[in-house]
Motif scaffolding. Structure first.
Motif, PDB file in Angstrom:
ATOM      1  N   GLN A 186       5.960 -49.997  -3.289  1.00 37.56           N
ATOM      2  CA  GLN A 186       4.134 -49.774  -2.564  1.00 37.56           C
ATOM      3  C   GLN A 186       4.141 -50.296  -1.666  1.00 37.56           C
ATOM      4  N   MET A 187       3.282 -50.157  -0.763  1.00 41.22           N
ATOM      5  CA  MET A 187       2.998 -50.625   0.709  1.00 41.22           C
ATOM      6  C   MET A 187       1.138 -51.220   0.998  1.00 41.22           C
ATOM      7  N   GLY A 188       1.014 -52.347   1.434  1.00 45.17           N
ATOM      8  CA  GLY A 188      -0.223 -53.235   1.822  1.00 45.17           C
ATOM      9  C   GLY A 188      -0.228 -53.040   2.939  1.00 45.17           C
ATOM     10  N   TYR A 204      -5.250 -52.556   2.306  1.00 44.37           N
ATOM     11  CA  TYR A 204      -5.551 -51.575   1.465  1.00 44.37           C
ATOM     12  C   TYR A 204      -3.721 -51.644   0.960  1.00 44.37           C
ATOM     13  N   ASN A 205      -3.826 -50.894  -0.421  1.00 41.08           N
ATOM     14  CA  ASN A 205      -2.534 -51.122  -0.984  1.00 41.08           C
ATOM     15  C   ASN A 205      -2.241 -49.326  -2.045  1.00 41.08           C
ATOM     16  N   ASN A 219      -5.483 -47.560  -3.110  1.00 41.69           N
ATOM     17  CA  ASN A 219      -6.948 -49.286  -3.422  1.00 41.69           C
ATOM     18  C   ASN A 219      -7.184 -49.082  -1.729  1.00 41.69           C
ATOM     19  N   TRP A 220      -8.226 -49.291  -1.841  1.00 42.30           N
ATOM     20  CA  TRP A 220      -8.761 -49.592  -0.166  1.00 42.30           C
ATOM     21  C   TRP A 220      -9.900 -51.030  -0.409  1.00 42.30           C
ATOM     22  N   LEU A 221      -9.965 -51.916  -0.288  1.00 41.46           N
ATOM     23  CA  LEU A 221     -11.272 -53.097  -0.559  1.00 41.46           C
ATOM     24  C   LEU A 221     -12.094 -53.888   0.904  1.00 41.46           C
TER      25      LEU A 221
END
Length: 357
Positions: A186-188, A204-205, A219-221
């Motif tokens: 995972q990268m965030g 972002y993840n 996933n963007w938030l």
């Protein structure tokens, strides 16, 4: 028994350190209450639950001044269930376990098991329920990982209200030598701005789907809240693309007791508006509306309406009550849970007590 003895030994050792060094602190939360869930295949479920508003935990954190603006830090945090007294999960410090270095001018680097930037944005900026109570945003926002192990996280200093963080989590799931080291990687990242009553952040993840050759779940938030004093307003918007990008926090359980399920979307958006309103010197009303728009063709949309109230009996102890209802379309199968549990039906009421130390 062996696990219990190890746990007690660690707690005893940490307590001794805390007495000897002022830089080490023992902290925790004890949260329990009554939960009534309805609308699932099990019908009405009434129970005593743990970690409704905030997960029950005990933790140890400390710092050491190394001079020249540099310091060392660590956090060890273990979850437990108040209703049974049992440990939460298999890992002794499954909630958080990291060590690192912090510089006043260069930022902080930590290594270990930690919260993701995406989840911190959801719980601390987007959600008026702070990811707890029956109104938790986790009920409808995708199950992007709350915490990741084997993680290196960099957090920048604050520059005129701006700050950012970047995280990388190696897969390390025991399959690297057999398949690929990218499995589960995972990268965030997130960046935010805080100025007086305004708090805004974008996150972002990305999670690798290397094992199934389906690329990455992305996933963007974007989230913000603004304190008008008489009311604090919240808004958030998330975009979810790719396989496993919109996993439900309930694991897509057979909610309707039927072979027909909503399925997993690979293209959806999630939107939230909400507010907290202070009532008197110690009360707070919480409310939110969340909408899931499934764009994958399954059309498994959902809406959640939630209302809650918290009353501070002291600086450390509060009582609360909350209710939430989800309307599922096309067997979407979302359930109303709380901070620690995913729930069994499409509506839930809870009332409880939370104490922090």
């Amino acid at each position: 028994m062996k696990k219990t003895l190890i746990t007690l030994a660690v707690l005893a050792a940490a307590t001794g350190v805390a007495q000897a060094q002022s830089s080490v602190v023992i902290y925790g939360t004890v949260d329990a209450g009554f939960v009534s869930e309805r609308g699932g295949k099990a019908g009405t479920v009434n129970k005593i639950d743990s970690g409704i508003a905030s997960a029950s935990r005990i933790g140890f954190k400390g710092t050491e001044d190394l001079g020249s603006g540099l310091s060392a830090l660590f956090v060890l945090e273990s979850g437990f269930k108040v209703d049974s007294g049992s440990q939460e999960g298999d890992a002794l410090f499954g909630r958080q376990a990291y060590v690192g270095l912090s510089s006043k001018t260069a930022g902080t680097v930590t290594l270990g098991r930690q919260y993701t930037p995406w989840y911190n944005t959801l719980s601390k900026v987007a959600d008026p329920f702070a990811a707890g109570y029956s109104g938790s945003a986790k009920n409808l926002f995708p199950a992007a990982t709350t915490r990741t192990s084997n993680t290196v996280l960099y957090t920048s200093p604050n520059f005129g209200g701006f700050d950012a963080d970047v995280a990388y989590s190696a897969g390390n799931n025991g399959q690297e030598s057999l398949v690929s080291s990218k499995i589960g990687r995972q990268m965030g990242a997130s960046a935010g701005y805080t100025n007086g009553p305004l708090n805004a952040r974008v996150a972002y993840n990305a999670t690798s789907n290397e094992a199934t050759a389906q690329g990455s779940a992305r996933n963007w938030l974007v989230a913000a809240n603004y304190d008008f004093t008489v009311v604090k307003a919240y808004a958030a918007y998330g975009v979810n693309k790719g396989a496993n990008s919109s996993l439900r926090n309930n694991g897509n359980v057979d909610f309707y007791n039927t072979a027909s399920r909503g399925g997993f979307s690979d293209d959806s958006t999630t939107a939230l508006i909400g507010a907290t309103v202070p009532v008197g010197p110690a009360g707070t009303v919480m409310a939110s509306v969340i909408h899931v728009n499934d764009k994958s063709g399954i059309n498994a949309d959902a809406n959640q309406f939630a209302l809650g109230y918290s009353y501070a009996l002291s600086k450390r102890t509060s009582t609360y009550a909350s209710y939430a209802k989800i309307s599922n379309k096309n067997n979407a199968g979302y359930t109303v849970g709380n901070n620690s549990n995913v729930g069994s039906g499409d509506q839930a009421f809870n009332v409880g007590v939370r104490h922090s130390f």
